[in-house]
Motif scaffolding. Structure first.
Motif, PDB file in Angstrom:
ATOM      1  N   THR A 120      52.845  39.046  35.944  1.00  0.00           N
ATOM      2  CA  THR A 120      53.496  38.094  36.837  1.00  0.00           C
ATOM      3  C   THR A 120      52.464  37.206  37.515  1.00  0.00           C
ATOM      4  O   THR A 120      52.607  35.978  37.572  1.00  0.00           O
ATOM      5  CB  THR A 120      54.308  38.838  37.916  1.00  0.00           C
ATOM      6  N   GLU A 121      51.403  37.837  38.029  1.00  0.00           N
ATOM      7  CA  GLU A 121      50.348  37.095  38.723  1.00  0.00           C
ATOM      8  C   GLU A 121      49.701  36.080  37.778  1.00  0.00           C
ATOM      9  O   GLU A 121      49.446  34.938  38.162  1.00  0.00           O
ATOM     10  CB  GLU A 121      49.303  38.083  39.262  1.00  0.00           C
ATOM     11  N   ASP A 181      52.050  33.187  37.309  1.00  0.00           N
ATOM     12  CA  ASP A 181      52.094  32.379  38.529  1.00  0.00           C
ATOM     13  C   ASP A 181      50.887  31.446  38.591  1.00  0.00           C
ATOM     14  O   ASP A 181      51.004  30.260  38.881  1.00  0.00           O
ATOM     15  CB  ASP A 181      52.110  33.269  39.773  1.00  0.00           C
ATOM     16  N   GLN A 182      49.703  32.026  38.347  1.00  0.00           N
ATOM     17  CA  GLN A 182      48.479  31.222  38.442  1.00  0.00           C
ATOM     18  C   GLN A 182      48.448  30.133  37.382  1.00  0.00           C
ATOM     19  O   GLN A 182      48.021  29.011  37.645  1.00  0.00           O
ATOM     20  CB  GLN A 182      47.244  32.121  38.316  1.00  0.00           C
TER      21      GLN A 182
END
Ligand SMILES: [Zn+2]
Length: 179
Positions: free
Chosen positions: A42-43, A46-47
């Protein structure tokens, strides 16, 4: 999910991974981890999404700086500092500081009560810290406001500044022994 499982995640390598700066071995390790960890996956997404947005914005030319940007900022900063010595400007600075302080307290949420207690206890040190920070911020905000229509760039800058400052203050405060 819990902090124990997250602490083993290679968050510090995430940016390097996206930039392609990891060694091939490490890159493979990190990729294998992403495949099995929802948090990191997820991270990562997102980035990547953030970078795409940033890229697009830069391509659209919204952030183009004037050629004499540095000179103009310095000139404005000098006149802003001089301006802050006038009582009327001081009043504005205090007003802005009060508003921003409230904003920071709200941003800190449940830590706000702790922050207020501790700030009272630590007293003049924090007073000076807040004062210098907000006068600096007020000057920068004035510059941004006069350089650009007070738009996306200012909001992004302020969000980043508040995030960093809130983090800094909360870390400082949490490290201060309780009364
Ligand atoms: Zn992970």
């Amino acid at each position: 999910m819990n902090t124990d499982s997250r602490s083993s995640c290679p968050f510090e390598d995430l940016a390097a991974y996206i930039d392609g700066e990891l060694s091939p071995d490490r890159e493979l390790e990190v990729e294998l981890h992403f495949a099995s960890c929802t948090d990191c996956y997820t991270e990562l997404n997102d980035q990547k999404a953030f970078l795409r947005t940033l890229d697009q914005t830069l391509k659209d030319g919204e952030f183009e700086l004037p050629a004499d940007f540095a000179k103009v900022v310095v000139a404005n900063a000098e006149s802003s500092v001089a301006g802050l010595r006038r009582p009327h400007e001081r009043y504005n600075a205090v007003f802005i500081c009060a508003g921003l302080s409230l904003f920071v307290l709200f941003a800190l949420g449940t830590q706000a009560g702790v922050l207020v207690d501790q700030v009272g206890a630590v007293g003049s040190f924090f007073g000076h810290l807040f004062n210098s920070f907000f006068i600096g911020l007020a000057i920068i905000v004035r510059n941004i406001a006069s350089q650009f229509a007070f738009g996306v760039s200012a909001i992004i800058f302020l969000s980043a500044a508040f995030a960093v400052f809130s983090l800094y203050v909360s870390r400082k405060v949490l490290r201060t022994p309780g009364l």
